[in-house]
Design an enzyme around this catalytic site. Structure first.
Site, PDB file in Angstrom:
ATOM      1  N   LYS A  20       0.856  -1.190   0.000  1.00 39.63           N
ATOM      2  CA  LYS A  20       0.000   0.000   0.000  1.00 39.63           C
ATOM      3  C   LYS A  20       0.878   1.221   0.000  1.00 39.63           C
ATOM      4  O   LYS A  20       1.829   1.321   0.789  1.00 39.63           O
ATOM      5  CB  LYS A  20      -0.894  -0.006   1.259  1.00 39.63           C
ATOM      6  CG  LYS A  20      -1.874   1.139   1.303  1.00 39.63           C
ATOM      7  CD  LYS A  20      -3.102   0.869   0.462  1.00 39.63           C
ATOM      8  CE  LYS A  20      -3.885   2.123   0.104  1.00 39.63           C
ATOM      9  NZ  LYS A  20      -3.398   2.815  -1.111  1.00 39.63           N
ATOM     10  N   LYS A  27       5.421   1.739  -3.157  1.00 41.83           N
ATOM     11  CA  LYS A  27       5.351   3.096  -3.716  1.00 41.83           C
ATOM     12  C   LYS A  27       5.625   3.013  -5.205  1.00 41.83           C
ATOM     13  O   LYS A  27       6.306   2.085  -5.666  1.00 41.83           O
ATOM     14  CB  LYS A  27       6.422   3.983  -3.072  1.00 41.83           C
ATOM     15  CG  LYS A  27       6.124   5.459  -3.140  1.00 41.83           C
ATOM     16  CD  LYS A  27       5.228   5.870  -2.008  1.00 41.83           C
ATOM     17  CE  LYS A  27       4.731   7.286  -2.160  1.00 41.83           C
ATOM     18  NZ  LYS A  27       4.076   7.741  -0.914  1.00 41.83           N
ATOM     19  N   GLY A  43      -2.701   8.139  -4.449  1.00 44.09           N
ATOM     20  CA  GLY A  43      -2.040   9.345  -4.937  1.00 44.09           C
ATOM     21  C   GLY A  43      -0.822   9.714  -4.116  1.00 44.09           C
ATOM     22  O   GLY A  43      -0.550   9.136  -3.058  1.00 44.09           O
ATOM     23  N   ASP A  44      -0.078  10.657  -4.635  1.00 40.62           N
ATOM     24  CA  ASP A  44       1.022  11.322  -3.937  1.00 40.62           C
ATOM     25  C   ASP A  44       1.207  12.619  -4.731  1.00 40.62           C
ATOM     26  O   ASP A  44       0.265  13.038  -5.432  1.00 40.62           O
ATOM     27  CB  ASP A  44       2.288  10.432  -3.932  1.00 40.62           C
ATOM     28  CG  ASP A  44       3.344  10.883  -2.929  1.00 40.62           C
ATOM     29  OD1 ASP A  44       3.254  10.518  -1.755  1.00 40.62           O
ATOM     30  OD2 ASP A  44       4.269  11.645  -3.311  1.00 40.62           O
TER      31      ASP A  44
HETATM   32  N1  GLU Z   1       1.126   9.004  -0.669  1.00 36.00           N
HETATM   33  C1  GLU Z   1       0.579   8.962   0.652  1.00 36.00           C
HETATM   34  C2  GLU Z   1       1.676   8.652   1.650  1.00 36.00           C
HETATM   35  O1  GLU Z   1       2.784   9.101   1.473  1.00 36.00           O
HETATM   36  C3  GLU Z   1      -0.648   8.095   0.761  1.00 36.00           C
HETATM   37  C4  GLU Z   1      -0.511   6.669   0.335  1.00 36.00           C
HETATM   38  C5  GLU Z   1      -1.818   5.914   0.278  1.00 36.00           C
HETATM   39  O2  GLU Z   1      -2.868   6.485   0.558  1.00 36.00           O
HETATM   40  O3  GLU Z   1      -1.771   4.735  -0.062  1.00 36.00           O
HETATM   41  O4  GLU Z   1       1.487   8.020   2.653  1.00 36.00           O
END
Ligand code: GLU
Length: 450
Positions: free
Chosen positions: A89, A125, A164-165
């Protein structure tokens, strides 16, 4: 401490030129020294060597056609780092700076962050060096479809669930979801951060920013203080910064700054949240346009600050919320914050503080919420979205928000108690790293050498 040095040297050989990744590994391993030294099982089971190596790394070509009819090619990544606690995740980042080092540092941090939430999610990621800035909707759609043409075969609601990120919001998630459905014929919770119209969760959009502020409030309450009446510096102008600013107002604080890739806005009376949303969420415009409405606000273009560091951290304030990107707060910035009487830093972005700056801050009196604890609200709420999708339910805003608050509080308690257990009360870098590590490492041991 020699195992830290040995591990970094081994990584420098096996995975060359990944400085952000080494930085993240070094920070975690330094904190883990007391737990590794006092527990032979982690050494016997080679947990450190196993945990720094992703279970799987996927790199792929993403070809697409721009509006002028030219063929463009980007690199795509998904690093499936650790599945001891659940399906991989973590978000997808679309930004020109993305490379294997950035994705690996983010994936590595994500393992411990996700473990800290207490939820059943592993760490991963992904992303691309594609830059959505300045691209048309058609170009974004064609890129996202091409990206999913490869990614779809690696992901699934019980295997790997991206979100997202930076550079990936509801629009990009929508285009990727559409293509996943087209390719697989399956309507399922394979991505989080979806639109509220078709499977998204209330509070997901706000969750990272809100969570960072909830975490700050926990840190201050522990010191018999609160955010009420505090002046706050916020960097960034994306999803995390906007909703940190919103929650700061809810808590009775005054956020006076925000920033984007071109410059910083300082507005003494408090950032106009509606204008900020209009500029960034609707118009996708530069922050400089803030001055059209408020000529009395101050705008500092990036790079115009005389000393090394960032203008956003040089204003007088009580608390700082780095919500932009990695290494945006340097040692000079940390010293300036301390000089200006700042009492708290809560990190909305991932690894926003340089290694030297972290050391200065940990040695100071400031309350410091490191990213993997303070910004875990985003991914935690993604897991709440997964739970709603799997059970075909929709929870109310209040239901999700109250779970988010409970999760942030528990992360604080867990990191804080762990810092006490290891004789460094209040050192939440140590507390968060050890608490996250123990959960993952013990699960890995129970699952055998796989
Ligand atoms: N990109 C976000 C983080 O750095 C959220 C990741 C997600 O919701 O899976 O945690």
């Amino acid at each position: 401490m020699s195992h830290i040095h040995d591990t970094i040297v081994a990584l420098q050989h096996s995975s060359p030129a990944q400085k952000e990744f080494y930085q993240a590994v070094e920070e975690v391993l330094t904190s883990l020294a007391p737990v590794i030294e006092s527990n032979n099982k982690y050494k016997e089971q080679a947990i450190i060597q196993r945990i720094v190596e992703p279970e799987r790394q996927i790199m792929f070509r993403v070809p697409w056609v721009d509006d002028a009819g030219n063929v463009q090619v980007n690199k795509g990544y998904r690093v499936e780092f650790n599945s001891a606690l659940g399906p991989y995740k973590g978000g997808l980042r679309f930004h020109h700076s993305v490379n294997a080092s950035i994705i690996k540092f983010l994936g590595f941090e994500q393992i411990f962050k996700n473990a800290l939430t207490g939820l059943p999610i592993g760490g991963g990621k992904g992303g691309s060096n594609f830059d959505p800035k300045g691209k048309s909707d058609g170009e974004i759609m064609r890129f996202c479809q091409s990206f999913m043409n490869e990614l779809y075969r690696h992901i699934g609601p019980v295997t790997d669930v991206p979100a997202g990120d930076i550079g990936v919001g509801a629009r990009e998630i929508g285009y990727m979801f559409g293509q996943y459905k087209r390719l697989t014929g399956r309507y399922e919770g394979v991505l989080t951060g979806k639109s509220l119209l078709w499977g998204g969760s209330l509070v997901r959009k706000e969750a990272t920013g809100y969570g960072t502020v909830y975490f700050a409030e926990c840190m201050l309450n522990d010191r018999n203080d609160s955010l009420k009446g505090k002046t706050c510096l916020v960097s960034g102008a994306g999803n995390v910064a906007i909703y940190a600013i919103e929650k700061l107002y809810h808590m009775g604080a005054t956020p006076v700054t925000c920033s984007d890739s071109r410059g910083t806005i300082y507005h003494e009376h408090g950032i106009d949240l509606q204008l900020l949303k209009q500029l960034k969420e609707v118009k996708r415009a530069s922050l400089e346009e803030y001055l059209d409405t408020y000529p009395e606000a101050e705008y500092t273009p990036l790079g115009d600050y005389p000393n090394e560091g960032h203008a956003v951290w040089r204003y007088q304030a009580d608390a700082a919320f780095p919500c932009a990107t990695q290494n945006e707060l340097t040692s000079n910035d940390a010293l300036a914050l301390i000089d200006n009487g700042c009492v708290l830093i809560s990190e909305g972005a991932n690894m926003p503080t340089t290694r030297d700056a972290v050391n200065i801050i940990v040695d100071s009196e400031m309350a410091y919420g490191p990213a993997k604890a303070a910004n875990a609200g985003g991914v935690a709420t993604s897991q709440l979205e997964m739970a709603q999708n799997a059970s075909m339910q929709n929870w109310t805003f209040e239901q999700v928000d109250s779970q988010l608050q409970t999760i942030m509080k528990n992360i604080f308690i867990n990191a804080n108690e762990t810092s006490r257990e290891f004789g460094q009360p209040g050192n939440l870098v140590l507390g968060a790293n050890i608490a996250g590590f123990r959960r993952v490492a013990d699960a890995m041991i129970e699952q055998g050498i796989v």
